[in-house]
Design a protein around this motif. Structure first.
Motif, PDB file in Angstrom:
ATOM      1  N   GLN A   1      -0.744 -49.479  39.221  1.00 54.28           N
ATOM      2  CA  GLN A   1      -1.298 -49.905  37.727  1.00 54.28           C
ATOM      3  C   GLN A   1      -0.320 -50.448  37.030  1.00 54.28           C
ATOM      4  OE1 GLN A   1      -4.651 -49.901  37.432  1.00 54.28           O
ATOM      5  NE2 GLN A   1      -4.691 -49.945  35.207  1.00 54.28           N
ATOM      6  N   VAL A   2      -0.648 -51.341  36.121  1.00 55.39           N
ATOM      7  CA  VAL A   2       0.092 -51.967  35.355  1.00 55.39           C
ATOM      8  C   VAL A   2      -0.223 -51.945  33.649  1.00 55.39           C
ATOM      9  CG1 VAL A   2       1.318 -54.216  34.437  1.00 55.39           C
ATOM     10  CG2 VAL A   2       0.981 -53.669  36.774  1.00 55.39           C
ATOM     11  N   THR A  25       4.611 -52.371  32.202  1.00 53.96           N
ATOM     12  CA  THR A  25       5.323 -51.198  32.979  1.00 53.96           C
ATOM     13  C   THR A  25       4.229 -50.629  34.037  1.00 53.96           C
ATOM     14  OG1 THR A  25       4.103 -49.610  31.428  1.00 53.96           O
ATOM     15  CG2 THR A  25       6.444 -50.248  30.594  1.00 53.96           C
ATOM     16  N   GLY A  26       4.928 -50.040  34.845  1.00 57.67           N
ATOM     17  CA  GLY A  26       4.021 -49.381  36.220  1.00 57.67           C
ATOM     18  C   GLY A  26       4.891 -49.814  37.374  1.00 57.67           C
ATOM     19  N   SER A  27       4.082 -50.017  38.472  1.00 52.12           N
ATOM     20  CA  SER A  27       4.901 -49.908  39.554  1.00 52.12           C
ATOM     21  C   SER A  27       4.737 -51.635  39.578  1.00 52.12           C
ATOM     22  CB  SER A  27       3.678 -49.333  40.872  1.00 52.12           C
ATOM     23  OG  SER A  27       3.640 -48.093  40.532  1.00 52.12           O
ATOM     24  N   ILE A  28       5.880 -52.084  39.303  1.00 49.60           N
ATOM     25  CA  ILE A  28       6.012 -53.395  39.514  1.00 49.60           C
ATOM     26  C   ILE A  28       7.258 -54.007  40.204  1.00 49.60           C
ATOM     27  CG2 ILE A  28       6.341 -55.703  37.994  1.00 49.60           C
ATOM     28  CD1 ILE A  28       5.053 -54.238  35.838  1.00 49.60           C
ATOM     29  N   PHE A  29       7.092 -54.645  41.286  1.00 53.64           N
ATOM     30  CA  PHE A  29       8.121 -55.164  41.933  1.00 53.64           C
ATOM     31  C   PHE A  29       8.429 -56.516  41.419  1.00 53.64           C
ATOM     32  CE2 PHE A  29      11.360 -55.828  45.353  1.00 53.64           C
ATOM     33  CZ  PHE A  29      11.059 -57.076  45.934  1.00 53.64           C
TER      34      PHE A  29
END
Length: 114
Positions: A1-2, A25-29
């Protein structure tokens, strides 16, 4: 989720400048595309500018030469520097991020008085 957090909107006189920011923000590569859209009252949402991770840009004809999009990949943040603002730039500006899907910010109001 972003999650997207926008800032920088406001009221400015014609000819003035504003700088918008949008932090993801969040699970970002990595974020392939970051950009800005806007929607004026009674009009459809339209592209203002977007920027690929490789540096490719797209600008609406109406903002070319006045607006500059940039990004800080380390901060997962995209910026929109808006110069020589015109009353017709008045709109709600939305950040848009494309990761595995498209995410939109909550919008920030930009009002340009004549």
């Amino acid at each position: 989720q972003v999650q997207l957090v926008e800032s920088g909107g406001g009221l400015v006189q014609a000819g003035g400048s504003l700088r918008l920011s949008c932090a993801a923000t969040g699970s970002i590569f990595s974020i392939p595309v970051m950009g800005w859209y806007r929607q004026a009252p009674g009009k459809q949402r339209e592209l203002v500018a977007d920027l690929g991770s490789g540096g490719s840009t797209n600008y609406a004809d109406s903002v070319k030469g006045r607006f500059t999009i940039s990004r800080d990949n380390a901060k997962s943040t995209v910026y929109l520097q808006m110069n020589n603002l015109k009353p017709e730039d008045t709109a709600v500006y939305y950040c848009r991020v494309v990761v595995t899907r498209t995410y939109w910010g909550q919008g920030t109001q930009v009002t340009v008085s004549s």
